[in-house]
Design an enzyme around this catalytic site. Structure first.
Site, PDB file in Angstrom:
ATOM      1  N   TRP A 150       0.791  -1.225   0.000  1.00  0.00           N
ATOM      2  CA  TRP A 150       0.000   0.000   0.000  1.00  0.00           C
ATOM      3  C   TRP A 150       0.823   1.273   0.000  1.00  0.00           C
ATOM      4  CZ3 TRP A 150       1.841   1.978   4.494  1.00  0.00           C
ATOM      5  CH2 TRP A 150       2.166   1.091   5.538  1.00  0.00           C
ATOM      6  N   ASN A 151       2.122   1.173   0.156  1.00  0.00           N
ATOM      7  CA  ASN A 151       2.858   2.423   0.398  1.00  0.00           C
ATOM      8  C   ASN A 151       3.123   3.253  -0.866  1.00  0.00           C
ATOM      9  OD1 ASN A 151       4.533   0.141   0.038  1.00  0.00           O
ATOM     10  ND2 ASN A 151       6.309   1.356   0.570  1.00  0.00           N
ATOM     11  N   LYS A 174      -2.528  -8.327  -7.911  1.00  0.00           N
ATOM     12  CA  LYS A 174      -3.344  -8.133  -6.714  1.00  0.00           C
ATOM     13  C   LYS A 174      -2.773  -6.990  -5.879  1.00  0.00           C
ATOM     14  CE  LYS A 174      -3.404  -9.317  -2.500  1.00  0.00           C
ATOM     15  NZ  LYS A 174      -4.039  -8.091  -1.965  1.00  0.00           N
ATOM     16  N   GLY A 227       6.337  -6.408  -0.016  1.00  0.00           N
ATOM     17  CA  GLY A 227       5.540  -6.325   1.203  1.00  0.00           C
ATOM     18  C   GLY A 227       6.423  -6.525   2.421  1.00  0.00           C
ATOM     19  N   GLY A 228       5.790  -6.879   3.519  1.00  0.00           N
ATOM     20  CA  GLY A 228       6.518  -7.079   4.764  1.00  0.00           C
ATOM     21  C   GLY A 228       7.327  -8.371   4.742  1.00  0.00           C
ATOM     22  N   LEU A 250      11.381  -6.806   0.368  1.00  0.00           N
ATOM     23  CA  LEU A 250      10.795  -6.955   1.707  1.00  0.00           C
ATOM     24  C   LEU A 250      11.181  -5.881   2.714  1.00  0.00           C
ATOM     25  CD1 LEU A 250      11.296 -10.806   2.013  1.00  0.00           C
ATOM     26  CD2 LEU A 250       9.396  -9.543   1.017  1.00  0.00           C
ATOM     27  N   GLU A 384      11.765  -3.213  11.457  1.00  0.00           N
ATOM     28  CA  GLU A 384      11.222  -2.184  10.565  1.00  0.00           C
ATOM     29  C   GLU A 384       9.943  -1.603  11.164  1.00  0.00           C
ATOM     30  OE1 GLU A 384       9.487  -3.348   6.719  1.00  0.00           O
ATOM     31  OE2 GLU A 384      10.668  -1.747   5.815  1.00  0.00           O
TER      32      GLU A 384
HETATM   33  O1  TXE Z   1       2.022  -5.918   4.313  1.00  0.00           O
HETATM   34  P1  TXE Z   1       1.869  -7.373   3.705  1.00  0.00           P
HETATM   35  P2  TXE Z   1       1.129  -5.168   5.387  1.00  0.00           P
HETATM   36  C1  TXE Z   1       6.041  -3.815   5.974  1.00  0.00           C
HETATM   37  C2  TXE Z   1       5.766  -2.787   7.042  1.00  0.00           C
HETATM   38  C3  TXE Z   1       4.398  -3.135   7.489  1.00  0.00           C
HETATM   39  C4  TXE Z   1       4.375  -4.622   7.331  1.00  0.00           C
HETATM   40  C5  TXE Z   1       3.001  -5.197   7.161  1.00  0.00           C
HETATM   41  O2  TXE Z   1       6.684  -2.949   8.090  1.00  0.00           O
HETATM   42  O3  TXE Z   1       4.174  -2.793   8.811  1.00  0.00           O
HETATM   43  O4  TXE Z   1       5.125  -4.855   6.180  1.00  0.00           O
HETATM   44  O5  TXE Z   1       2.301  -4.475   6.191  1.00  0.00           O
HETATM   45  C6  TXE Z   1      -0.476  -9.433   0.339  1.00  0.00           C
HETATM   46  N1  TXE Z   1      -0.415 -14.565   0.572  1.00  0.00           N
HETATM   47  N2  TXE Z   1       5.874  -3.325   4.642  1.00  0.00           N
HETATM   48  O6  TXE Z   1       0.405  -6.050   6.292  1.00  0.00           O
HETATM   49  O7  TXE Z   1       1.032  -8.248   4.546  1.00  0.00           O
HETATM   50  C7  TXE Z   1      -1.278  -8.232   0.801  1.00  0.00           C
HETATM   51  O8  TXE Z   1      -2.643  -8.395   0.501  1.00  0.00           O
HETATM   52  C8  TXE Z   1      -0.274 -13.744  -0.488  1.00  0.00           C
HETATM   53  C9  TXE Z   1       7.068  -3.199   3.853  1.00  0.00           C
HETATM   54  O9  TXE Z   1       0.334  -4.187   4.659  1.00  0.00           O
HETATM   55  O10 TXE Z   1       3.246  -7.803   3.413  1.00  0.00           O
HETATM   56  C10 TXE Z   1      -0.599  -7.125   0.022  1.00  0.00           C
HETATM   57  O11 TXE Z   1      -1.091  -7.091  -1.308  1.00  0.00           O
HETATM   58  N3  TXE Z   1      -0.312 -12.406  -0.392  1.00  0.00           N
HETATM   59  C11 TXE Z   1       6.804  -3.036   2.437  1.00  0.00           C
HETATM   60  C12 TXE Z   1       0.859  -7.554   0.035  1.00  0.00           C
HETATM   61  O12 TXE Z   1       0.845  -8.955   0.298  1.00  0.00           O
HETATM   62  C13 TXE Z   1      -0.474 -11.863   0.820  1.00  0.00           C
HETATM   63  C14 TXE Z   1       5.573  -2.379   2.003  1.00  0.00           C
HETATM   64  C15 TXE Z   1       1.700  -6.884   1.096  1.00  0.00           C
HETATM   65  O13 TXE Z   1       1.078  -7.065   2.355  1.00  0.00           O
HETATM   66  C16 TXE Z   1      -0.600 -12.662   1.971  1.00  0.00           C
HETATM   67  C17 TXE Z   1       4.449  -2.594   2.876  1.00  0.00           C
HETATM   68  C18 TXE Z   1      -0.568 -14.066   1.808  1.00  0.00           C
HETATM   69  N4  TXE Z   1      -0.679 -14.902   2.850  1.00  0.00           N
HETATM   70  C19 TXE Z   1       4.645  -3.032   4.149  1.00  0.00           C
HETATM   71  N5  TXE Z   1      -0.753 -11.857   3.034  1.00  0.00           N
HETATM   72  C20 TXE Z   1       7.956  -2.744   1.548  1.00  0.00           C
HETATM   73  N6  TXE Z   1       8.806  -3.735   1.298  1.00  0.00           N
HETATM   74  O14 TXE Z   1       8.057  -1.676   0.997  1.00  0.00           O
HETATM   75  C21 TXE Z   1      -0.721 -10.590   2.573  1.00  0.00           C
HETATM   76  N7  TXE Z   1      -0.554 -10.592   1.234  1.00  0.00           N
END
Ligand code: TXE
Length: 491
Positions: A150-151, A174, A227-228, A250, A384
């Site tokens: 989302w960022n 997605k 993502g995270g 990540l 993080e």
């Molecule tokens: O990210 P998620 P979230 C970090 C930041 C944040 C933490 C959690 O520290 O606090 O991650 O954020 C999809 N199977 N970053 O919960 O869960 C989800 O729908 C498949 C760092 O928002 O990692 C979304 O589209 N997909 C980061 C995507 O993964 C799944 C940027 C990211 O969500 C899933 C954002 C699953 N089981 C957050 N679960 C960076 N690297 O820049 C979730 N998703």
């Protein structure tokens, strides 16, 4: 309230389960759009559409024609930049000023990779066997699942879509459940640009539902994820079961290192941009500021003076410099880390709480926060936060700076502030990070590879290297000899 549909096989469709969920505006805290809550059935339809498009119309286009479609899409993004910027800003709270900049830059990825589409060439191998001709083909993988956070929703999707499509793959994208709205607007432009139906599909919903269904779908050849790190690890494990190719981005705990020979005023700006730009919600945030002890107090005075001027407020206002936290869970997480840091004995010298300024309204705002006296073992120095929270760590020598900077599981980026070219080059070699910035911070380009060392990820996005992650190499053998050799002996 706008109500959206998913883009599957060139058609806008309701979710099979008939459910929607609300997307909230982080500045008002109010729901403003309804997003389809997709599930396994929607994924199956989207992947099948992508697979059909991969074998059919997308493959039938020449590489040059494919590139032209990507470049046309880039033009459309440029023409619609202001509208897309506003949508994104409303949906995820990013500053309109930053979003306009991003949207004007995003087309470059489609121009660059569109241009690359017809420059993907195989090789002729000077093979060691007489009368045998051996060459390679660079082929696409098939259906790519792009899972984005989302960022910076459109920018991070672009980093996947442009190389994946240029290489001849089709995509099921997605977006994050917290910021899906701009994806639908991108979807309309995909249609206008002339991508055949099914080449790009957009499915929305929750990670644990639709995200997992996508990663585990047998017809998905590759998962490109940002993502995270915990989610990334889980996605990697799921993908491993299907021996799928994976790229992961990540996040990190990047060190921004200031030496006493630095141009202090520039370094102060670099520190502020490293942690407070985008409200610290960037994977490359310079969340650990390492300051040489000889200049520590002088540097901190200047840093605090500048950080105190940060204007918070409506992200749609051009004058705002620090916007809200994008999601409510992230807001709670950032505040939780502030308490952890206080509990660990770090000194809070700025902020340290939710922002209650009048201009922040009902939004999810956290005051720009700085902790000094942080030691490398503290959680606030290792984990993080993904918010406007800076940990300042003092160091004495170059060796100590390197040791502290590298003492993390992550390795996405690092910054170095020095006027010594020797020191700059030495540091660029010794820092364990996929990107090292010298006397600058937070610079990215479609031309330069971006990705992580260590737990920050796998593979590279942007630049020439990125397209390799969306191709596979085939070796073709042609025997030009008239006689078939002895079949019982290996050639
Ligand atoms: O990210 P998620 P979230 C970090 C930041 C944040 C933490 C959690 O520290 O606090 O991650 O954020 C999809 N199977 N970053 O919960 O869960 C989800 O729908 C498949 C760092 O928002 O990692 C979304 O589209 N997909 C980061 C995507 O993964 C799944 C940027 C990211 O969500 C899933 C954002 C699953 N089981 C957050 N679960 C960076 N690297 O820049 C979730 N998703």
């Amino acid at each position: 309230m706008q109500k959206h549909q998913m883009l599957i096989g060139g058609q806008w469709r309701d979710p099979a389960g008939g459910q929607w969920f609300a997307s909230e505006n982080p500045f008002t805290g109010q729901a403003w759009a309804e997003v389809p809550r997709g599930g396994a059935e929607d994924v199956d339809r989207a992947v099948k559409a992508a697979w059909d498009a991969f074998r059919g119309p997308w493959r039938a286009l020449s590489a040059s024609a494919r590139g032209a479609v990507l470049r046309r899409f880039g033009d459309l993004v440029a023409e619609n930049a202001d509208r897309l910027a506003e949508l994104e800003s409303r949906d995820n709270g990013k500053l309109i000023t930053e979003m306009r900049g991003q949207l004007r830059y995003i087309p470059q990825w489609f121009y660059y990779f569109g241009g690359l589409a017809d420059k993907i060439e195989g090789r002729v191998i000077p093979i060691d066997k007489p009368g045998v001709f051996n060459f390679t083909r660079e082929e696409p993988l098939g259906v790519v699942a792009a899972i984005t956070p989302w960022n910076s929703p459109l920018m991070l999707a672009t980093w996947k879509l442009a190389p994946a499509l240029a290489a001849g793959n089709t995509v099921v994208w997605k977006p994050s459940e917290f910021s899906s709205v701009s994806a639908f607007a991108f979807g309309e432009l995909f249609e206008q640009a002339g991508f055949p139906p099914g080449v790009v599909n957009i499915v929305t919903g929750f990670g644990s539902e639709i995200g997992e269904a996508l990663v585990t779908h047998p017809k998905v050849a590759k998962v490109a994820f940002t993502g995270g790190d915990a989610t990334g690890q889980h996605v990697y494990e799921l993908a491993a079961r299907g021996i799928k190719k994976v790229t992961l981005e990540l996040g990190g705990k990047s060190a921004n290192v200031v030496f006493d020979d630095a141009d202090i005023d520039n370094a102060v700006k670099g520190a502020v941009s490293g942690i407070f730009a985008a409200t610290g919600q960037t994977c490359i945030a310079g969340s650990r500021l390492l300051v040489q002890r000889t200049i520590h107090d002088r540097f901190m005075d200047k840093l605090l003076t500048l950080a105190r001027t940060a204007r918070m407020g409506d992200p749609l206002d051009d004058a705002t410099q620090v916007g809200p936290i994008t999601t409510r869970p992230q807001y709670d997480k950032v505040l939780g880390y502030i308490e952890i840091a206080k509990g660990e004995g770090a000194q809070c010298v700025l902020g340290g709480a939710a922002a209650t300024r009048r201009e922040c309204g009902e939004g999810w705002f956290v005051e720009p926060t700085i902790f000094t006296g942080v030691t490398p073992a503290m959680r606030i120095a290792q984990e993080e936060v993904f918010g406007p929270v800076l940990s300042v760590i003092a160091f004495d020598t170059d060796d100590e700076a390197v040791e502290i900077a590298n003492d993390t599981l992550f390795g996405l980026a690092a910054g170095v502030w020095t006027t010594s070219i020797k020191r700059a080059l030495r540091m660029s070699e010794r820092l364990e990070a996929g990107t090292v910035w010298i006397n600058t911070y937070r610079a990215v380009s479609y031309m330069s590879p971006f990705g992580g060392y260590k737990r920050s990820g796998l593979g590279r996005e942007s630049g020439l290297t990125a397209i390799r992650d969306y191709l596979q190499e085939k070796s073709v053998w042609i025997d030009t000899n008239d006689d078939v050799p002895n079949p019982f002996v290996m050639r």
